[in-house]
Design a protein around this motif. Structure first.
Motif, PDB file in Angstrom:
ATOM      1  N   GLY B  13       0.817  -1.212   0.000  1.00 38.99           N
ATOM      2  CA  GLY B  13       0.000   0.000   0.000  1.00 38.99           C
ATOM      3  C   GLY B  13       0.848   1.258   0.000  1.00 38.99           C
ATOM      4  N   ALA B  14       1.890   1.245   0.814  1.00 36.93           N
ATOM      5  CA  ALA B  14       2.777   2.411   0.887  1.00 36.93           C
ATOM      6  C   ALA B  14       3.527   2.601  -0.426  1.00 36.93           C
ATOM      7  N   GLU B  15       3.933   1.497  -1.055  1.00 35.19           N
ATOM      8  CA  GLU B  15       4.655   1.582  -2.324  1.00 35.19           C
ATOM      9  C   GLU B  15       3.754   2.146  -3.426  1.00 35.19           C
ATOM     10  N   ILE B  16       2.501   1.694  -3.442  1.00 37.79           N
ATOM     11  CA  ILE B  16       1.539   2.184  -4.446  1.00 37.79           C
ATOM     12  C   ILE B  16       1.285   3.677  -4.245  1.00 37.79           C
ATOM     13  N   ALA B  17       1.107   4.071  -2.992  1.00 38.58           N
ATOM     14  CA  ALA B  17       0.834   5.481  -2.696  1.00 38.58           C
ATOM     15  C   ALA B  17       2.007   6.365  -3.115  1.00 38.58           C
ATOM     16  N   ALA B  18       3.230   5.835  -2.928  1.00 34.55           N
ATOM     17  CA  ALA B  18       4.418   6.638  -3.230  1.00 34.55           C
ATOM     18  C   ALA B  18       4.527   6.960  -4.721  1.00 34.55           C
ATOM     19  N   LEU B  19       3.967   6.077  -5.572  1.00 31.07           N
ATOM     20  CA  LEU B  19       4.097   6.269  -7.019  1.00 31.07           C
ATOM     21  C   LEU B  19       3.330   7.495  -7.523  1.00 31.07           C
ATOM     22  N   SER B  20       2.324   7.925  -6.783  1.00 27.82           N
ATOM     23  CA  SER B  20       1.567   9.097  -7.238  1.00 27.82           C
ATOM     24  C   SER B  20       1.650  10.258  -6.251  1.00 27.82           C
ATOM     25  N   ALA B  21       2.464  10.093  -5.220  1.00 32.98           N
ATOM     26  CA  ALA B  21       2.568  11.142  -4.201  1.00 32.98           C
ATOM     27  C   ALA B  21       3.111  12.433  -4.809  1.00 32.98           C
TER      28      ALA B  21
END
Lengths: 84, 185
Positions: B13-21
């Motif tokens: 979840g954190a990795e996915i969020a980081a891609l569009s942060a």
């Protein structure tokens, strides 16, 4: 100048070693020739000849048997990969 | 850092969020998480041998016989898996696969994580996430990266079974999966 040879996974276990330094023998200029040279040591080393679809890399790039090997190179032999 | 080879677990979840942060141009993030799967073949073999048409009273003794027989000729259930890799080359190979994906699709971000070391059934083993403007590119690039990873990245799985260690054989279906990306090239 030596070459560094690495072995991985089932091949490493069959040989009982993960790496060795070798003075590149005269007349050995390709990955395929090096493989044959090592397999000719006999006993456990025949695994280099009998491992199905044995893969090789030179300086950490996957290559075919025809790829050149020169002093200073890092050459690796390993079975087909099974990650993922 | 788009590629990691590590023993530690990861937070998808954190990795996915980081891609569009911090950006507003990402319209799609596609991700894949691979898990270590328990080997159910031995259990299935027992069920098949006992048979569904026997009375429950018979099944007790027969199941025991079947279990003994299965121990001889069925693949033992996987307990633990160990992932070996080629330090240095593995990271390079993964980066080359990501570069190739970036050459084929317009990607805003890519993240690849592959675990090594000792893993048990249920553990996460691999993660790929791709961000792009549209879902088509994200889906395709994510699948492409996984297919190439399976055949080009130097990882090897060894299963620890009650009978000892067993190196996993490469599968032809993985070569076919990777090969289909070459057809339209």
């Amino acid at each position: 100048m030596n070459i560094k040879i690495l072995f991985f996974a089932g091949l490493r276990e069959a040989l009982g070693t993960g790496s060795e330094a070798l003075a590149l023998p005269t007349g050995i200029a390709t990955v395929g020739a090096l493989r044959d040279h090592l397999a000719a040591r006999g006993e456990a080393w025949t695994a280099l000849a009998t491992t199905k679809n044995l893969r090789a890399a030179v300086n950490q790039h996957m290559v075919g048997a025809e790829a050149a090997v020169k002093p200073g190179d890092e050459v690796a032999f390993f079975p087909p990969v099974t990650g993922g | 850092m788009s590629v990691s080879v590590q023993e530690a677990d990861f937070d998808a979840g954190a990795e996915i969020a980081a891609l569009s942060a911090g950006r507003d141009d990402v319209g799609a993030v596609a991700s894949f998480t691979g898990l270590v799967r328990a080997d159910k073949q031995a259990d299935a073999a027992v069920a098949a041998r006992v048979g569904a048409d026997e009375t429950p009273a018979l099944q007790g003794g027969r199941a025991k016989d079947a279990l003994l027989a299965v121990a001889d000729d069925a693949p033992p259930a996987v307990q633990v898996m160990t992932l070996e890799h080629y330090p240095g080359m593995t990271e390079k190979a993964l980066e080359a696969i990501v570069d190739e994906a970036r050459g084929r699709w317009d990607l805003y971000g890519v993240r690849v994580i592959h675990r090594v070391g000792r893993l048990v059934p249920g553990d996460r083993i691999v993660f790929v996430a791709v961000a792009s403007a549209h879902r088509g590119e994200a889906f395709a690039a994510c699948e492409f990266i996984m297919d190439y990873l399976k055949t080009r990245a130097p990882f090897w799985k060894k299963e620890e079974t009650p009978d000892g260690g067993r190196w996993v054989d490469a599968r032809e279906s993985d070569d076919h999966a990777a090969g289909r990306w070459d057809a339209g090239k």
